[in-house]
Scaffold this active site. Structure first.
Site, PDB file in Angstrom:
ATOM      1  N   LYS A  21     -33.858  -9.161  63.254  1.00 56.37           N
ATOM      2  CA  LYS A  21     -34.662  -8.887  64.437  1.00 56.37           C
ATOM      3  C   LYS A  21     -35.849  -9.845  64.568  1.00 56.37           C
ATOM      4  O   LYS A  21     -36.226 -10.227  65.682  1.00 56.37           O
ATOM      5  CB  LYS A  21     -35.146  -7.437  64.418  1.00 56.37           C
ATOM      6  CG  LYS A  21     -34.029  -6.417  64.635  1.00 56.37           C
ATOM      7  CD  LYS A  21     -33.264  -6.671  65.932  1.00 56.37           C
ATOM      8  CE  LYS A  21     -32.334  -5.528  66.289  1.00 56.37           C
ATOM      9  NZ  LYS A  21     -31.551  -5.800  67.513  1.00 56.37           N
ATOM     10  N   TYR A  36     -31.884  -6.117  58.407  1.00 53.46           N
ATOM     11  CA  TYR A  36     -32.212  -5.802  59.798  1.00 53.46           C
ATOM     12  C   TYR A  36     -33.533  -6.460  60.212  1.00 53.46           C
ATOM     13  O   TYR A  36     -33.651  -7.012  61.315  1.00 53.46           O
ATOM     14  CB  TYR A  36     -32.287  -4.290  59.941  1.00 53.46           C
ATOM     15  CG  TYR A  36     -32.490  -3.763  61.341  1.00 53.46           C
ATOM     16  CD1 TYR A  36     -31.474  -3.834  62.289  1.00 53.46           C
ATOM     17  CD2 TYR A  36     -33.691  -3.150  61.701  1.00 53.46           C
ATOM     18  CE1 TYR A  36     -31.657  -3.319  63.567  1.00 53.46           C
ATOM     19  CE2 TYR A  36     -33.877  -2.632  62.971  1.00 53.46           C
ATOM     20  CZ  TYR A  36     -32.859  -2.718  63.902  1.00 53.46           C
ATOM     21  OH  TYR A  36     -33.043  -2.205  65.157  1.00 53.46           O
TER      22      TYR A  36
END
Length: 307
Positions: A159, A155
């Protein structure tokens, strides 16, 4: 209404933050293409917009493929005649610490968040450029992508990558008059519901009550609706001069994140050999070490999770 006559796509908008974005865009006058991976969820989201007097249609498909991106653009054009706004929100979590994270855990998160954002932006920008539309693109980052977080290798990479792409796209899209920005939301989501630290805020929100001031003011943590206003603003003509930025929002707080910049610089004639690093370079680095991970304030006693 600031978005009257505009048409928007919002990926991952069947529920949660994405639904709040889609509903706010519709409230501001935009016609919205809702997207989710479940037909029932997609249809329910569309109904929530049309029942409030807005215009919406749905596309049920997983984000990450060229086919889905083309479906989304086609739906906007066929149903509403054009496309002006893309909000990339679709995402999944597969949290594991590094040694427990499988190839599939990593690949799935990268595919939806990072590749999905890339492919949808490419399709939207192609439409904008070929039709002389000064479009608006809003992508969704995360504090994890800015600072890291335990158990979120996949993640964090996705991001951080999204914000990196935004900076590049701002350069490439400037001539076409298209803006692209990343927002860094801090809000109650399915993920934060499982974190004891936020329990008092989550319980208040679910009960229809205002979150305690500590969360909204001191921590900058709020509801999905607190984020939606920024999304709609960045999608509007009023934000024509804002591009390539990472903008944080949550609760009562609005932030503009800096781009990475050196915090210390030193030059040495002849360059930095191992011996030079040991005698001089190490001191420069150690005196300027940067924090990693989110640094949370201590919860007031009355907001501590109940045992």
């Amino acid at each position: 209404m600031s978005l009257n006559g505009k048409v928007a796509i919002v990926t991952g908008s069947g529920a949660g933050l994405g639904l709040a974005y889609a509903q706010e865009l519709a409230r501001q006058g935009a016609s919205v293409v809702v997207n989710d991976v479940n037909d029932d969820v997609t249809n329910k989201a569309v109904e929530s917009i049309t029942a409030a007097g807005g215009k919406a249609t749905g596309v049920t498909a997983p984000v990450g493929s060229t086919e889905t991106a083309e479906k989304l653009v086609s739906a906007a054009v066929s149903e509403f005649g054009r496309l002006d706004i893309l909000v990339n929100n679709a995402g999944i979590l597969r949290d594991r610490s590094l040694l427990k994270m499988s190839d599939d855990d990593f690949d799935q998160v990268i595919n939806v968040h990072l590749r999905g954002t890339f492919i949808c932006v490419r399709a939207a920008f192609d439409y904008f450029k070929n039709n002389d539309v000064k479009g608006r693109i809003v992508t969704i980052g995360s504090p994890t992508g800015q600072r890291g977080n335990f158990g979120q290798t996949n993640y964090a990479a996705a991001k951080a990558g999204i914000v990196g792409m935004v900076r590049t796209w701002a350069l490439e899209m400037k001539r076409a008059g298209v803006t692209v920005n990343a927002i860094i939301p801090v809000a109650a989501t399915a993920m934060t519901e499982t974190v004891p630290y936020f329990s008092a805020a989550i319980e208040a929100d679910k009960a229809g009550e205002a979150m305690p001031d500590f969360f909204r003011k001191d921590l900058g943590f709020g509801t999905a609706a607190d984020v939606a206003g920024l999304v709609a603003f960045l999608a509007s003509d009023a934000a024509a001069n804002i591009s390539g930025q990472a903008i944080g929002v949550g609760g009562d707080r609005l932030q503009v994140w800096s781009h990475p910049e050196p915090v210390a610089t030193e030059y040495r004639k002849g360059g930095w050999t191992y011996d030079a690093m040991e005698s001089q370079g190490r001191e420069l680095i150690e005196n300027n070490l940067q924090d990693v991970g989110e640094q949370f304030l201590e919860l007031p006693e009355e907001l501590q999770p109940k045992a």
